[in-house]
Design an enzyme around this catalytic site. Sequence first.
Site, mmCIF file in Angstrom:
data_model
loop_
_atom_site.group_PDB
_atom_site.id
_atom_site.type_symbol
_atom_site.label_atom_id
_atom_site.label_comp_id
_atom_site.label_asym_id
_atom_site.label_seq_id
_atom_site.Cartn_x
_atom_site.Cartn_y
_atom_site.Cartn_z
ATOM 1 N N GLU A 128 95.289 0.942 61.813
ATOM 2 C CA GLU A 128 94.224 0.490 62.717
ATOM 3 C C GLU A 128 93.822 -0.960 62.409
ATOM 4 O O GLU A 128 93.529 -1.743 63.305
ATOM 5 C CB GLU A 128 92.987 1.398 62.604
ATOM 6 C CG GLU A 128 93.092 2.714 63.307
ATOM 7 C CD GLU A 128 93.035 2.589 64.842
ATOM 8 O OE1 GLU A 128 93.680 1.692 65.406
ATOM 9 O OE2 GLU A 128 92.351 3.407 65.471
ATOM 10 N N THR A 181 91.100 -4.116 71.138
ATOM 11 C CA THR A 181 89.955 -3.748 70.306
ATOM 12 C C THR A 181 89.486 -4.945 69.496
ATOM 13 O O THR A 181 88.286 -5.174 69.339
ATOM 14 C CB THR A 181 90.334 -2.585 69.377
ATOM 15 O OG1 THR A 181 90.738 -1.469 70.179
ATOM 16 C CG2 THR A 181 89.182 -2.180 68.493
HETATM 17 N N1 LIG Z 1 102.447 1.712 67.665
HETATM 18 C C1 LIG Z 1 101.479 1.021 68.321
HETATM 19 N N2 LIG Z 1 100.717 1.668 69.236
HETATM 20 C C2 LIG Z 1 99.737 0.992 69.902
HETATM 21 N N3 LIG Z 1 99.432 -0.320 69.720
HETATM 22 C C3 LIG Z 1 100.195 -0.969 68.815
HETATM 23 C C4 LIG Z 1 101.223 -0.333 68.077
HETATM 24 N N4 LIG Z 1 101.751 -1.235 67.246
HETATM 25 C C5 LIG Z 1 101.103 -2.393 67.470
HETATM 26 N N5 LIG Z 1 100.175 -2.238 68.424
HETATM 27 C C6 LIG Z 1 99.250 -3.290 68.927
HETATM 28 O O1 LIG Z 1 97.874 -2.839 68.747
HETATM 29 C C7 LIG Z 1 97.073 -3.178 69.885
HETATM 30 C C8 LIG Z 1 96.575 -1.863 70.484
HETATM 31 O O2 LIG Z 1 95.495 -1.486 69.706
HETATM 32 P P1 LIG Z 1 94.054 -1.412 70.377
HETATM 33 O O3 LIG Z 1 93.672 -2.725 70.935
HETATM 34 O O4 LIG Z 1 93.173 -0.782 69.364
HETATM 35 O O5 LIG Z 1 94.330 -0.410 71.614
HETATM 36 P P2 LIG Z 1 93.604 0.975 71.869
HETATM 37 O O6 LIG Z 1 92.215 0.627 72.238
HETATM 38 O O7 LIG Z 1 94.371 1.618 72.984
HETATM 39 O O8 LIG Z 1 93.726 1.745 70.576
HETATM 40 C C9 LIG Z 1 97.947 -3.897 70.864
HETATM 41 O O9 LIG Z 1 97.801 -5.296 70.664
HETATM 42 C C10 LIG Z 1 99.364 -3.487 70.442
HETATM 43 O O10 LIG Z 1 100.296 -4.485 70.731
HETATM 44 N N1 LIG Z 2 84.950 1.866 67.001
HETATM 45 C C1 LIG Z 2 86.081 1.160 67.588
HETATM 46 C C2 LIG Z 2 86.881 2.122 68.418
HETATM 47 C C3 LIG Z 2 88.068 1.521 69.118
HETATM 48 O O1 LIG Z 2 88.636 2.516 69.968
HETATM 49 P P1 LIG Z 2 89.970 2.203 70.825
HETATM 50 O O2 LIG Z 2 90.308 3.485 71.514
HETATM 51 O O3 LIG Z 2 89.589 1.124 71.781
HETATM 52 O O4 LIG Z 2 91.006 1.754 69.841
HETATM 53 C C4 LIG Z 2 85.546 0.001 68.424
HETATM 54 O O5 LIG Z 2 84.765 0.298 69.323
HETATM 55 O O6 LIG Z 2 85.891 -1.174 68.138
#
Ligand SMILES: Nc1ncnc2c1ncn2[C@@H]1O[C@H](COP(=O)(O)OP(=O)(O)O)[C@@H](O)[C@H]1O
Ligand SMILES: N[C@@H](CCOP(=O)(O)O)C(=O)O
Length: 306
Positions: A128, A181
């Site tokens: 994360e 995020t």
């Molecule tokens: N296996 C993966 N699955 C999802 N996102 C990934 C992965 N590896 C790297 N990333 C990167 O992480 C980011 C997605 O995370 P995030 O912004 O937290 O999305 P979400 O809110 O859907 O969790 C994107 O920039 C993506 O390119």
């Molecule tokens: N507490 C985090 C949760 C992010 O959730 P995602 O599903 O967008 O990865 C935040 O709010 O930054």
Amino acid sequence: MKDIKIFSPATVANVSCGFDVLGFCLDTVGDEMLIRKTENKGIFITKIEGYDLPLKTEDNVAGVSALALYEDAKPNCGFEIEIYKKIKPGSGIGSSSASASGAVYAINELLGKPYNKTQLTRFAMKGEALASGSEHADNIAPALFGGFTLVKSTTPLDILQLPTPSELYATIIHPQIEVKTSEARAILPNHIPLKDAITQWSNVGSLVHALHINDYELLGKTLNDVIVEPYRSQLIPSFDAVKKAAISIGALGCGISGSGPSIFALSKGQKMATRVENTIHDVYSKTGIDFYTFTCKINTEGIKVI
Ligand SMILES: Nc1ncnc2c1ncn2[C@@H]1O[C@H](COP(=O)(O)OP(=O)(O)O)[C@@H](O)[C@H]1O
Ligand SMILES: N[C@@H](CCOP(=O)(O)O)C(=O)O
């Protein structure tokens, strides 16, 4: 066991008032992952379908989480990871978490389960951090434990499992735009007014109580975020219209799913949830922005072998 296939579910983090602390697991929508042992030592991402993500282990959330476990366990084998991505990265329903938690869950199964779910959460948090710049556990915990979870602390890591009301349904609308995020965290204030903090922790405590006494009406009243939503809702087109329409048709409550752009609504019973989904679908159809919606029960099982 030489290989394993898993379903790694989508999740809703924050749950309005519980930024970085509360989360719940969704049913039906999630990634699939196939992980197999290999004689080559190390972690290798050999296939990704669905979305364009890095194959390089250190650049992929699944790889970073798997490496964290691997370096602790020091097994006499390596692991190859195939990711069949159904959750769009940057969606707000735990795309990064599905990869991070799925990878560590599957490798733990192949190693004969040497780690418990809290320990797996710690490894997945490393993934994360790659995605968001922060080791938050509020998506990973519901993915691994199922249902509703509360992250009591991250140092030491302490995850509380909360009850899930049996008639609770979640409706998600996912505008097809990306909100990283990391970007959605960067716009948040470092300091908050005491009166807002009082409102927020009052809602968190009341939400936990509502889950324990199975009080749907009280649960709805607690879905109020006076700290994060005012900033992040500006990143989501028509958020206010969706929230107003969902609540007016009978949803218990509505808020930003995770860091957005997805929006969640909670309803009592499938009939109301379907009515809410139809309503927000009509509202969003007027924006001209691509989106999809779905309604599902809360997933009390979490990640599972398929
Ligand atoms: N296996 C993966 N699955 C999802 N996102 C990934 C992965 N590896 C790297 N990333 C990167 O992480 C980011 C997605 O995370 P995030 O912004 O937290 O999305 P979400 O809110 O859907 O969790 C994107 O920039 C993506 O390119
Ligand atoms: N507490 C985090 C949760 C992010 O959730 P995602 O599903 O967008 O990865 C935040 O709010 O930054």
